[in-house]
Design a protein around this motif. Structure first.
Motif, PDB file in Angstrom:
ATOM      1  N   LEU A 186       0.871  -1.531  -0.048  1.00  0.00           N
ATOM      2  CA  LEU A 186      -0.004   0.081  -0.078  1.00  0.00           C
ATOM      3  C   LEU A 186       0.916   1.287   0.036  1.00  0.00           C
ATOM      4  O   LEU A 186       0.516   2.282  -0.548  1.00  0.00           O
ATOM      5  N   PHE A 187       2.104   1.305   0.734  1.00  0.00           N
ATOM      6  CA  PHE A 187       2.811   2.600   0.690  1.00  0.00           C
ATOM      7  C   PHE A 187       4.340   2.269   0.997  1.00  0.00           C
ATOM      8  O   PHE A 187       5.045   3.268   0.441  1.00  0.00           O
ATOM      9  N   ILE A 188       4.754   1.286   1.572  1.00  0.00           N
ATOM     10  CA  ILE A 188       6.068   1.321   1.952  1.00  0.00           C
ATOM     11  C   ILE A 188       7.104   1.115   0.642  1.00  0.00           C
ATOM     12  O   ILE A 188       8.015   1.958   0.531  1.00  0.00           O
ATOM     13  N   ARG A 189       6.506   0.593  -0.315  1.00  0.00           N
ATOM     14  CA  ARG A 189       7.504   0.298  -1.442  1.00  0.00           C
ATOM     15  C   ARG A 189       7.751   1.724  -2.266  1.00  0.00           C
ATOM     16  O   ARG A 189       8.551   1.982  -2.768  1.00  0.00           O
ATOM     17  N   ASP A 190       6.517   2.618  -2.240  1.00  0.00           N
ATOM     18  CA  ASP A 190       6.658   4.047  -2.692  1.00  0.00           C
ATOM     19  C   ASP A 190       7.834   4.810  -2.064  1.00  0.00           C
ATOM     20  O   ASP A 190       8.529   5.306  -2.413  1.00  0.00           O
ATOM     21  N   SER A 191       7.754   4.456  -0.583  1.00  0.00           N
ATOM     22  CA  SER A 191       8.674   5.323  -0.050  1.00  0.00           C
ATOM     23  C   SER A 191      10.277   4.582  -0.092  1.00  0.00           C
ATOM     24  O   SER A 191      10.975   5.338  -0.339  1.00  0.00           O
ATOM     25  N   VAL A 192      10.149   3.254  -0.396  1.00  0.00           N
ATOM     26  CA  VAL A 192      11.615   2.682  -0.585  1.00  0.00           C
ATOM     27  C   VAL A 192      12.162   3.206  -1.963  1.00  0.00           C
ATOM     28  O   VAL A 192      13.228   3.589  -2.322  1.00  0.00           O
ATOM     29  N   GLN A 193      11.119   3.557  -2.892  1.00  0.00           N
ATOM     30  CA  GLN A 193      11.405   4.063  -4.280  1.00  0.00           C
ATOM     31  C   GLN A 193      12.034   5.139  -4.288  1.00  0.00           C
ATOM     32  O   GLN A 193      13.039   5.661  -4.720  1.00  0.00           O
ATOM     33  N   ASP A 194      11.400   6.232  -3.328  1.00  0.00           N
ATOM     34  CA  ASP A 194      11.865   7.425  -3.327  1.00  0.00           C
ATOM     35  C   ASP A 194      13.357   7.641  -2.607  1.00  0.00           C
ATOM     36  O   ASP A 194      14.120   8.187  -2.803  1.00  0.00           O
TER      37      ASP A 194
END
Length: 312
Positions: A103-111
């Motif tokens: 839901l949202f951790i992977r987006d943070s890791v990408q950033d």
């Protein structure tokens, strides 16, 4: 010796001792003396000196080419050392549950990868008790998961609430319970998929059973019934697809499960609610990177209504 080589490169490049001295912030006599000293050390004449300036001898030309290679190697080594230092200073060691990764951790890791492309990243996905164990042993620096009610007191650990989540009960399409609005007693008759590591393995982390669980939920988890236990989300999905088992799981994963023909039951009430947040060491609050990561979580959650179950 290396300093002399750097000075030599500048002299060879400009073929003018005065200009080279100015570039190196040295006096002309000092630089001339250093070049004579270099010739003495090497036992070779490097310069042809004449009234209009200097030119390189054949030995000087050879040394100039080799010296430039040495300088490049030196600068590349410094660059690699700096990257290695940065890689370890900004290393990300994070843990989360499958739902929060999706839901949202992977987006943070990408950033994070975009901001620190040379940094190491370690990601552990699993049960909240398993992740707490990793946090306590310093194998991860932060993890996102359910608030662990009844957690033993650890002075060095702090919980930062992010949002509240309601769990739905998921089943395969065609499941017999899809024909009715289910009570807790209805679903208690069916096997359950328990997604996470064995609770007995990490029982030392919890002081007491969660008193906020309803009497039904206690029976659901503690009574002798068929339990399919796995630490793999994809395995859990396979188990659901090929049985009449049920899986309580965060409402925000509804669209993800639908791609596997896994759907929520119509329940009379929310199966359970939990506070989702980030656990980290208190001294981690002094880490600018950790603070920035927490703020990023908050922004992603604020801008994504599906995370906390606001589904149209």
């Amino acid at each position: 010796m290396f300093k002399l080589m750097i000075q030599f490169i500048q002299v060879a490049k400009t073929q003018n001792v005065t200009q080279a001295a100015n570039n190196l912030c040295l006096s002309q006599p000092t630089l001339s003396h250093n070049m004579q000293k270099l010739e003495e050390k090497l036992g070779s004449k490097l310069f042809n000196r004449h009234s209009k300036g200097i030119t390189l001898t054949s030995s000087g030309e050879l040394l100039y080419e080799q010296a430039k290679m040495m300088q490049n190697l030196y600068e590349n080594t410094l660059n690699k050392l700096e990257k290695n230092k940065l890689r370890h200073q900004t290393e990300l060691k994070i843990g989360c549950g499958d739902a929060w990764w999706h839901l949202f951790i992977r987006d943070s890791v990408q950033d994070f990868r975009d901001t620190y492309p040379h940094s190491n990243i370690s990601i552990d996905v699993g049960n909240h008790l398993q992740l707490m164990n990793l946090l306590l042993s310093d194998e991860i620096s932060i993890f996102v998961g359910h608030e662990i009610l009844g957690l033993a007191q650890y002075e060095g650990i702090q919980f930062h609430p992010l949002f509240s989540s309601c769990e739905e009960v998921y089943v395969r399409k065609g499941h017999p319970l899809l024909e009715i609005t289910c009570s807790n007693e209805d679903i208690a008759r069916f096997p359950s998929v328990d997604l996470g590591a064995s609770k007995k393995r990490f029982s030392h982390l919890v002081q007491q059973q969660n008193e906020e669980l309803t009497s039904f939920q206690k029976r659901h988890y503690l009574q002798e019934k068929v339990i399919y236990n796995t630490n793999s989300l994809l395995t859990a999905i396979d188990l659901l697809q090929n049985s009449d088992a049920i899986l309580p799981y965060p409402i925000g994963m509804r669209s993800y499960f639908s791609t596997f023909d896994i759907v929520p039951l119509q329940m009379q009430e929310c199966f359970s609610k939990a506070t989702i947040g980030a656990y980290l060491h208190k001294d981690g609050l002094q880490n600018k990177q950790t603070i920035a990561l927490l703020e990023q979580f908050k922004n992603l959650i604020k801008n994504n209504p599906h995370i906390n179950g606001d589904i149209d």
